[in-house]
Write a protein that holds these residues in place. Structure first.
Motif, short mmCIF file in Angstrom:
data_model
loop_
_atom_site.label_atom_id
_atom_site.label_comp_id
_atom_site.label_asym_id
_atom_site.label_seq_id
_atom_site.Cartn_x
_atom_site.Cartn_y
_atom_site.Cartn_z
N LEU A 1 0.82 -1.21 0.00
CA LEU A 1 0.00 0.00 0.00
C LEU A 1 0.86 1.26 0.00
CD1 LEU A 1 -2.77 -1.03 2.55
CD2 LEU A 1 -3.15 -0.37 0.16
N ALA B 1 2.25 1.89 -3.39
CA ALA B 1 1.19 2.44 -4.25
C ALA B 1 0.94 3.90 -3.91
CB ALA B 1 -0.09 1.62 -4.08
N GLU C 1 -4.10 11.95 -1.96
CA GLU C 1 -4.22 10.86 -0.99
C GLU C 1 -5.68 10.61 -0.60
OE1 GLU C 1 -1.81 13.07 -0.84
OE2 GLU C 1 0.10 12.10 -0.30
N LEU D 1 -7.23 8.50 -3.32
CA LEU D 1 -6.69 7.14 -3.29
C LEU D 1 -7.29 6.34 -2.15
CD1 LEU D 1 -4.62 4.97 -4.25
CD2 LEU D 1 -3.02 5.98 -2.60
N VAL D 2 -7.28 6.90 -0.94
CA VAL D 2 -7.80 6.18 0.22
C VAL D 2 -9.28 5.88 0.07
CG1 VAL D 2 -8.26 6.36 2.70
CG2 VAL D 2 -6.02 7.02 1.79
N CYS E 1 -11.00 5.56 -2.69
CA CYS E 1 -11.15 4.53 -3.72
C CYS E 1 -10.84 3.15 -3.17
CB CYS E 1 -10.23 4.86 -4.90
SG CYS E 1 -10.15 3.59 -6.16
N LEU E 2 -9.73 3.03 -2.42
CA LEU E 2 -9.34 1.72 -1.86
C LEU E 2 -10.36 1.25 -0.83
CD1 LEU E 2 -5.48 2.26 -1.47
CD2 LEU E 2 -6.65 0.88 -3.20
N ARG E 3 -10.84 2.18 0.00
CA ARG E 3 -11.79 1.80 1.04
C ARG E 3 -13.10 1.25 0.45
NH1 ARG E 3 -11.02 6.85 5.31
NH2 ARG E 3 -9.49 5.80 6.67
N GLY F 1 -13.29 -0.32 -2.39
CA GLY F 1 -13.01 -1.38 -3.35
C GLY F 1 -12.17 -2.49 -2.74
N GLY G 1 -9.10 -2.75 -2.07
CA GLY G 1 -7.96 -2.40 -1.21
C GLY G 1 -8.32 -2.21 0.24
N HIS G 2 -9.61 -2.37 0.58
CA HIS G 2 -10.02 -2.13 1.97
C HIS G 2 -9.52 -3.25 2.87
CE1 HIS G 2 -12.29 -0.67 5.33
NE2 HIS G 2 -12.90 -1.83 5.47
N LEU H 1 -4.88 -0.97 5.30
CA LEU H 1 -5.27 0.39 4.91
C LEU H 1 -5.70 1.20 6.12
CD1 LEU H 1 -5.75 2.43 2.63
CD2 LEU H 1 -8.08 1.53 2.43
#
Length: 292
Positions: free
Chosen positions: A188, A191, A202, A205-206, A208-210, A212, A214-215, A219
């Motif tokens: 992470l 990335a 940021e 990005l955070v 989006c990951l949360r 999808g 990447g959660h 994270l």
């Protein structure tokens, strides 16, 4: 066990919370005085007794709990300058909560048993916050009868317990856990460093990951730094992370497992350690990678 006397070696970031929960939940507590301890006034107020040497403390304890950095320190406490192995009484239980090389753990367990004692590895996960709250996870290796006897004590400072097998199995499970946990944080962070150089905020990005794939826990520990500059969710250094992944590499080699991804994460951490960033908390890894 009927409230045995507990001795704790390593009253630091994690060990202090363990010791405090033991002392305030009805056990008589001994602890080793050491410059690396967190303030122990609350332990003293709860009736704990500090000792100047590990051997003297071990001789006065029914269970000796180790919460030190890693294998070199565990070996030194038990068979080196600490002299604990020579000081224990028949039936004394050694509980090693450190992160250690399983091969060493198995060998030390055999030596403890030869000396008339019993041995558990009970490696920890979670953070100093959960340690203070008595909510650690324990990854346990030990014989069934020893685990059963010590379980009331383990329950005093943990929320979840996973008995993985005989002595050494807890440390094997811890290395598997830390490879996944630290590897994910390293991934992470790489990335996030790339995102910053690519001009992606940021916050985006955070978010989006949360929402999808990447959660997850990794994270949750990195995001507070990316968004607010906080590192309190993971007070664990690059050097400690490198140590754990190095231990994982040794275990993978021992059992003949592939560790291609682990080697890549280990190389990243090794490069940063050699460049002087070893004492940086892991959530700051993205920042260090950007500068690199």
């Amino acid at each position: 066990m009927d409230k045995p006397v507990i001795g704790v070696i390593g009253v630091g970031l994690m060990g202090h919370g363990i010791a405090r929960n033991i002392a305030t939940k009805g056990w008589r507590l001994n602890y080793l005085r050491h410059a690396g301890n967190r303030p122990t006034g609350d332990l003293d107020a709860a009736g704990a007794r500090g000792w100047s040497t590990a051997a003297e403390m071990a001789a006065a304890s029914d269970v000796v709990l180790l919460c030190v950095t890693g294998t070199p320190q565990v070996e030194d406490v038990l068979t080196g300058s600490g002299g604990v192995l020579a000081a224990i009484r028949p039936g004394t239980v050694i509980v090693d909560c450190s992160t250690a090389i399983p091969e060493s753990t198995v060998a030390l367990a055999a030596r403890v048993e030869a000396a008339g004692g019993r041995f558990l590895d009970a490696a920890m996960t979670r953070t100093p916050k959960e340690a203070e709250e008595g909510r650690l996870n324990l990854l346990i290796g030990g014989h069934d009868d020893t685990v059963a006897d010590v379980m009331p004590l383990l329950e005093a400072f943990s929320e979840n317990r996973f008995h993985a097998g005989p002595p050494g199995a807890g440390h094997r499970l811890k290395l598997l856990h830390n490879f996944v946990s630290l590897g994910m944080v390293t991934l992470l962070s790489e990335a996030a460093a790339c995102a910053r150089k690519a001009g992606i905020p940021e916050t985006v990005l955070v978010d989006c990951l949360r929402r999808g794939g990447g959660h997850g826990a990794a994270l949750d520990r990195v995001a507070p730094f990316l968004l607010e500059g906080r590192t309190d969710q993971m007070q664990f250094t690059i050097d400690n992370s490198l140590k754990d992944l190095t231990y994982y590499g040794s275990m993978a080699a021992e059992v003949g497992a592939i560790d291609t991804i682990a080697r890549a994460a280990r190389q990243t951490l090794s490069d940063l350690s050699e460049s002087g960033s070893g004492d940086v908390f892991l959530p700051r890894l993205a920042e260090v990678l950007v500068k690199g």
